[in-house]
Design a protein around this motif. Structure first.
Motif, mmCIF file in Angstrom:
data_model
loop_
_atom_site.group_PDB
_atom_site.id
_atom_site.type_symbol
_atom_site.label_atom_id
_atom_site.label_comp_id
_atom_site.label_asym_id
_atom_site.label_seq_id
_atom_site.Cartn_x
_atom_site.Cartn_y
_atom_site.Cartn_z
ATOM 1 N N UNK A 112 -1.021 -3.442 10.617
ATOM 2 C CA UNK A 112 -2.055 -3.350 10.883
ATOM 3 C C UNK A 112 -3.209 -3.947 10.553
ATOM 4 N N UNK A 113 -4.399 -4.833 11.049
ATOM 5 C CA UNK A 113 -5.005 -5.590 10.623
ATOM 6 C C UNK A 113 -6.230 -3.990 10.474
ATOM 7 N N UNK A 114 -6.748 -4.381 9.261
ATOM 8 C CA UNK A 114 -7.352 -3.378 8.598
ATOM 9 C C UNK A 114 -9.411 -3.681 9.793
ATOM 10 N N UNK A 115 -9.898 -2.668 9.443
ATOM 11 C CA UNK A 115 -11.232 -2.851 10.732
ATOM 12 C C UNK A 115 -12.296 -2.612 9.257
ATOM 13 N N UNK A 116 -12.935 -2.613 9.480
ATOM 14 C CA UNK A 116 -15.054 -3.021 8.613
ATOM 15 C C UNK A 116 -15.985 -2.614 9.376
ATOM 16 N N UNK A 117 -17.110 -2.070 9.001
ATOM 17 C CA UNK A 117 -18.350 -1.749 8.927
ATOM 18 C C UNK A 117 -19.063 -3.564 9.226
ATOM 19 N N UNK A 118 -19.534 -4.275 9.836
ATOM 20 C CA UNK A 118 -19.371 -5.264 9.670
ATOM 21 C C UNK A 118 -20.966 -5.804 8.552
ATOM 22 N N UNK A 119 -21.680 -4.740 8.115
ATOM 23 C CA UNK A 119 -22.448 -5.182 7.249
ATOM 24 C C UNK A 119 -21.909 -4.478 5.754
ATOM 25 N N UNK A 120 -20.531 -5.181 5.939
ATOM 26 C CA UNK A 120 -19.771 -5.060 4.822
ATOM 27 C C UNK A 120 -18.228 -5.762 4.365
ATOM 28 N N UNK A 121 -17.969 -6.519 5.779
ATOM 29 C CA UNK A 121 -17.506 -7.063 5.901
ATOM 30 C C UNK A 121 -17.685 -8.577 4.811
ATOM 31 N N UNK A 122 -16.660 -9.407 3.917
ATOM 32 C CA UNK A 122 -16.727 -10.050 3.560
ATOM 33 C C UNK A 122 -16.993 -10.091 1.653
ATOM 34 N N UNK A 123 -17.201 -8.267 1.673
ATOM 35 C CA UNK A 123 -17.797 -8.112 0.435
ATOM 36 C C UNK A 123 -16.527 -7.070 -0.038
ATOM 37 N N UNK A 124 -16.535 -5.709 1.119
ATOM 38 C CA UNK A 124 -15.173 -4.650 0.993
ATOM 39 C C UNK A 124 -14.223 -4.936 1.349
ATOM 40 N N UNK A 125 -12.671 -4.312 0.435
ATOM 41 C CA UNK A 125 -11.586 -4.447 1.070
ATOM 42 C C UNK A 125 -10.651 -3.631 0.968
ATOM 43 N N UNK A 126 -10.230 -3.014 2.255
ATOM 44 C CA UNK A 126 -9.459 -1.924 1.620
ATOM 45 C C UNK A 126 -8.354 -1.933 1.854
ATOM 46 N N UNK A 127 -6.877 -1.333 1.108
ATOM 47 C CA UNK A 127 -5.703 -1.972 0.507
ATOM 48 C C UNK A 127 -5.158 -0.345 0.734
ATOM 49 N N UNK A 128 -3.820 -0.514 0.428
ATOM 50 C CA UNK A 128 -2.759 0.648 0.113
ATOM 51 C C UNK A 128 -1.569 0.324 -0.773
ATOM 52 N N UNK A 129 -1.544 1.464 -1.830
ATOM 53 C CA UNK A 129 -0.068 1.419 -2.749
ATOM 54 C C UNK A 129 0.343 1.870 -1.837
ATOM 55 N N UNK A 130 1.704 1.972 -1.756
ATOM 56 C CA UNK A 130 2.539 3.358 -0.549
ATOM 57 C C UNK A 130 3.069 3.489 -1.157
ATOM 58 N N UNK A 131 4.048 3.107 -2.651
ATOM 59 C CA UNK A 131 4.719 3.687 -3.360
ATOM 60 C C UNK A 131 3.694 5.337 -4.020
ATOM 61 N N UNK A 132 2.503 4.653 -3.987
ATOM 62 C CA UNK A 132 1.144 5.856 -4.699
ATOM 63 C C UNK A 132 0.449 6.798 -4.341
ATOM 64 N N UNK A 133 1.217 6.835 -2.393
ATOM 65 C CA UNK A 133 0.089 7.103 -1.644
ATOM 66 C C UNK A 133 -1.127 6.949 -1.332
ATOM 67 N N UNK A 134 -1.576 6.468 -2.395
ATOM 68 C CA UNK A 134 -3.521 5.943 -2.844
ATOM 69 C C UNK A 134 -3.416 4.964 -1.500
ATOM 70 N N UNK A 135 -5.064 5.164 -1.480
ATOM 71 C CA UNK A 135 -6.411 3.975 -0.410
ATOM 72 C C UNK A 135 -7.015 3.496 -1.516
ATOM 73 N N UNK A 136 -7.547 2.541 -1.659
ATOM 74 C CA UNK A 136 -8.345 2.164 -1.983
ATOM 75 C C UNK A 136 -9.160 1.414 -1.277
ATOM 76 N N UNK A 137 -10.472 1.160 -1.965
ATOM 77 C CA UNK A 137 -12.313 0.352 -1.676
ATOM 78 C C UNK A 137 -12.357 -0.463 -2.856
#
Length: 120
Positions: free
Chosen positions: A56-81
């Motif tokens: 699914x598409x991620x969501x962002x606060x407007x003021x961080x769009x283009x600067x922050x990226x949220x992602x995940x590693x399913x194998x390691x059950x880890x979320x990143x920013x």
């Protein structure tokens, strides 16, 4: 039982980068929503970014769009920013959060937070 452990905060100069991590212990499914919030003293906690553990598409606060990226590693059950081009106004305690259902803005579980300070 869900446990969330954040790491990666610290001090950085304006324009710098940091990557936050959140290790998730507990149930994760394609409908789980994982999010990042932040709170500065004297201010309300605000949603920063989030995604579903499934496709699914991620969501962002407007003021961080283009600067922050949220992602995940399913194998390691880890979320990143990944936070780039940081600004002093990004200074806050950042919290990882977990939601079972469809509510992106009122999570069921919270991590302990990791502090990010952006200053020269």
């Amino acid at each position: 039982q869900v446990q969330l452990v954040e790491s990666g905060g610290g001090w950085v100069q304006p324009g710098g980068s940091l990557r936050l991590s959140c290790v998730v212990s507990g149930p994760l499914s394609s409908t789980t929503i994982m999010t990042w919030f932040r709170q500065d003293p004297g201010k309300e906690r605000e949603f920063v970014a989030g995604l579903r553990w499934g496709p699914a598409a991620p969501r962002y606060l407007d003021s961080v769009k283009g600067r922050f990226t949220v992602s995940r590693d399913n194998a390691k059950n880890t979320l990143f920013l990944q936070m780039n081009s940081l600004k002093p106004e990004d200074t806050a305690v950042y919290y990882c959060a977990h939601s079972y259902g469809s509510n992106w803005y009122e999570p069921d579980h919270w991590g302990q937070g990791t502090r990010v300070t952006v200053s020269s």
